[in-house]
Scaffold this active site. Structure first.
Site, PDB file in Angstrom:
ATOM      1  N   ASP A  59       0.557  -0.812  -0.207  1.00 43.00           N
ATOM      2  CA  ASP A  59       0.037   0.232  -0.083  1.00 43.00           C
ATOM      3  C   ASP A  59       1.019   0.963   0.375  1.00 43.00           C
ATOM      4  OD1 ASP A  59      -1.796   2.128   0.152  1.00 43.00           O
ATOM      5  OD2 ASP A  59      -2.807   1.219   1.925  1.00 43.00           O
ATOM      6  N   LYS A  61       0.069   4.150  -2.189  1.00 45.21           N
ATOM      7  CA  LYS A  61      -0.720   4.950  -2.668  1.00 45.21           C
ATOM      8  C   LYS A  61       0.218   5.606  -3.792  1.00 45.21           C
ATOM      9  CE  LYS A  61      -3.742   4.591   0.997  1.00 45.21           C
ATOM     10  NZ  LYS A  61      -3.473   4.207   2.709  1.00 45.21           N
ATOM     11  N   ASP A  64       2.461   9.372  -9.003  1.00 50.35           N
ATOM     12  CA  ASP A  64       4.050  10.552  -8.721  1.00 50.35           C
ATOM     13  C   ASP A  64       3.687  10.452 -10.702  1.00 50.35           C
ATOM     14  OD1 ASP A  64       5.798  11.625  -9.183  1.00 50.35           O
ATOM     15  OD2 ASP A  64       6.960  11.147  -7.414  1.00 50.35           O
TER      16      ASP A  64
HETATM   17  O1  NUP Z   1      -9.135   4.903   2.240  1.00 56.14           O
HETATM   18  C1  NUP Z   1      -8.582   4.240   2.289  1.00 56.14           C
HETATM   19  N1  NUP Z   1      -8.130   3.935   3.507  1.00 56.14           N
HETATM   20  C2  NUP Z   1      -7.475   3.145   4.549  1.00 56.14           C
HETATM   21  O2  NUP Z   1      -7.674   3.057   6.174  1.00 56.14           O
HETATM   22  C3  NUP Z   1      -7.056   3.744   2.204  1.00 56.14           C
HETATM   23  C4  NUP Z   1      -6.206   2.997   3.176  1.00 56.14           C
HETATM   24  N2  NUP Z   1      -5.049   2.026   1.602  1.00 56.14           N
HETATM   25  N3  NUP Z   1      -6.238   2.346   4.263  1.00 56.14           N
HETATM   26  C5  NUP Z   1      -5.505   2.051   4.455  1.00 56.14           C
HETATM   27  O3  NUP Z   1      -6.692   0.601   5.647  1.00 56.14           O
HETATM   28  C6  NUP Z   1      -4.675   1.978   5.383  1.00 56.14           C
HETATM   29  O4  NUP Z   1      -3.705   2.534   5.355  1.00 56.14           O
HETATM   30  C7  NUP Z   1      -4.881   1.366   6.801  1.00 56.14           C
HETATM   31  O5  NUP Z   1      -3.022   0.770   6.240  1.00 56.14           O
HETATM   32  C8  NUP Z   1      -5.415  -0.085   6.409  1.00 56.14           C
HETATM   33  C9  NUP Z   1      -7.011   0.029   7.407  1.00 56.14           C
HETATM   34  O6  NUP Z   1      -5.711   0.070   8.812  1.00 56.14           O
HETATM   35  P1  NUP Z   1      -7.284  -0.358  10.513  1.00 56.14           P
HETATM   36  O7  NUP Z   1      -8.363   1.387  10.141  1.00 56.14           O
HETATM   37  O8  NUP Z   1      -7.999  -1.436   9.636  1.00 56.14           O
HETATM   38  O9  NUP Z   1      -6.626   0.038  11.360  1.00 56.14           O
END
Ligand code: NUP
Length: 216
Positions: A59, A61, A64
Site C-alpha cells: 500500500d 498509494k 507521481d
Molecule cells: O481509504 C483508505 N483507508 C485506509 O484506511 C485507504 C487505505 N489504504 N487505508 C489503509 O487501510 C490504511 O492506511 C491502513 O493501512 C488500513 C486500515 O487500517 P485500520 O484502520 O483497520 O487500522
C-alpha cells in the site's frame, strides 16, 4: 466468500513477523504499507510473503509522474503481488504502473474514495470519475470506503466486476453487516488495528474470518 486482508501497519519487524505467522491461517492477504517498510526495509515484503504464503499487497498509494511511478512499481513488484496507487494523478501515471505489473503478472489496485473523514473534501467529489477510470483501464482492484456504505455501493456499481478492497472496518468504525450486504465474492475487507492491536491477534483474525464465512 468476501476475503480478509490484514493491514500490517506495525513498526517492529519481530512483531510483524509474529502477527503474520499467527494470523496467516485466517487471512487471505496481507497489506504492507509505509509504516512497516520504513521501519525495516522493502525486503520485509519478501519475508512476510515467504512466511505467510499469502498474497502480499504493498500500500504505497503511488501518486507521481509516469516515469517515477514506473520505478516505484518495478522495485515494489520484485517482491509484492500487487501495489496500491492513486488515480487522481491521471491515466498516464496509472498506465505506467500497469505496464510493469502486466510484465510480471502482478496486480494494480487503484484508490477511488478514501475511508477517513477528510476524504469528503477533495476525493469524494471526483471518486465516481476515478471509479470510471479504473473500469476503463481494467485495473485489478479498487479501494473504496467501508466507512460510507452508500459510497461503497455506488463505486461498486460503477466498477462492476473489478474487485473492491475496502478499509474502515474496526478502528475506523465501519459497519461490517452493512458492508457485507454490498460486497461480493472476490472483494476484500481490510482490517488493521482491530487485529494487530488486539490482545490476541490470532483470535481477532479468526473472529473476522468467521463473520465472513457466516455471511455466505
Ligand atoms: O481509504 C483508505 N483507508 C485506509 O484506511 C485507504 C487505505 N489504504 N487505508 C489503509 O487501510 C490504511 O492506511 C491502513 O493501512 C488500513 C486500515 O487500517 P485500520 O484502520 O483497520 O487500522
Amino acid at each position: 466468500m468476501v476475503k480478509l486482508m490484514l493491514a500490517l501497519d506495525v513498526m517492529d519487524k519481530d512483531k510483524a513477523l509474529k502477527i503474520a505467522r499467527e494470523t496467516s491461517e485466517y487471512v487471505d492477504a496481507i497489506k504492507i504499507g509505509y509504516p512497516l517498510v520504513l521501519a525495516t526495509n522493502l525486503k520485509i515484503v519478501k519475508e512476510i510473503k515467504e512466511l505467510s504464503n499469502k498474497e502480499v499487497i504493498c500500500d504505497f498509494k503511488v501518486a507521481d509522474i509516469p516515469s517515477t511511478n514506473e520505478k516505484i512499481a518495478k522495485l515494489t513488484l520484485q517482491y509484492a503481488d500487487g501495489i496500491i496507487c492513486h488515480g487522481f494523478v491521471g491515466e498516464d501515471s496509472i498506465r505506467a504502473i500497469q505496464n510493469v505489473a502486466k510484465e510480471n503478472n502482478k496486480k494494480v489496485i487503484m484508490v477511488t474514495e478514501m475511508s477517513h473523514p477528510g476524504a469528503v473534501m477533495f476525493m469524494q467529489p471526483i471518486a465516481n470519475e476515478l471509479a470510471k477510470l479504473a473500469k476503463k483501464l481494467g485495473v485489478d482492484g479498487v479501494v473504496a470506503p467501508s466507512t460510507r456504505p452508500e459510497r461503497l455501493k455506488e463505486i461498486k456499481e460503477i466498477v462492476g466486476e473489478i474487485p473492491i478492497v475496502s478499509p474502515g472496518i474496526g478502528a475506523q468504525g465501519g459497519d461490517l453487516e452493512k458492508v457485507l450486504e454490498i460486497l461480493s465474492d472476490n472483494d476484500y475487507i481490510i482490517v488493521g488495528r482491530s487485529i494487530y492491536n488486539s490482545e490476541n491477534p490470532k483470535e481477532s483474525a479468526k473472529m473476522y474470518k468467521e463473520k465472513l464465512k457466516n455471511r455466505e
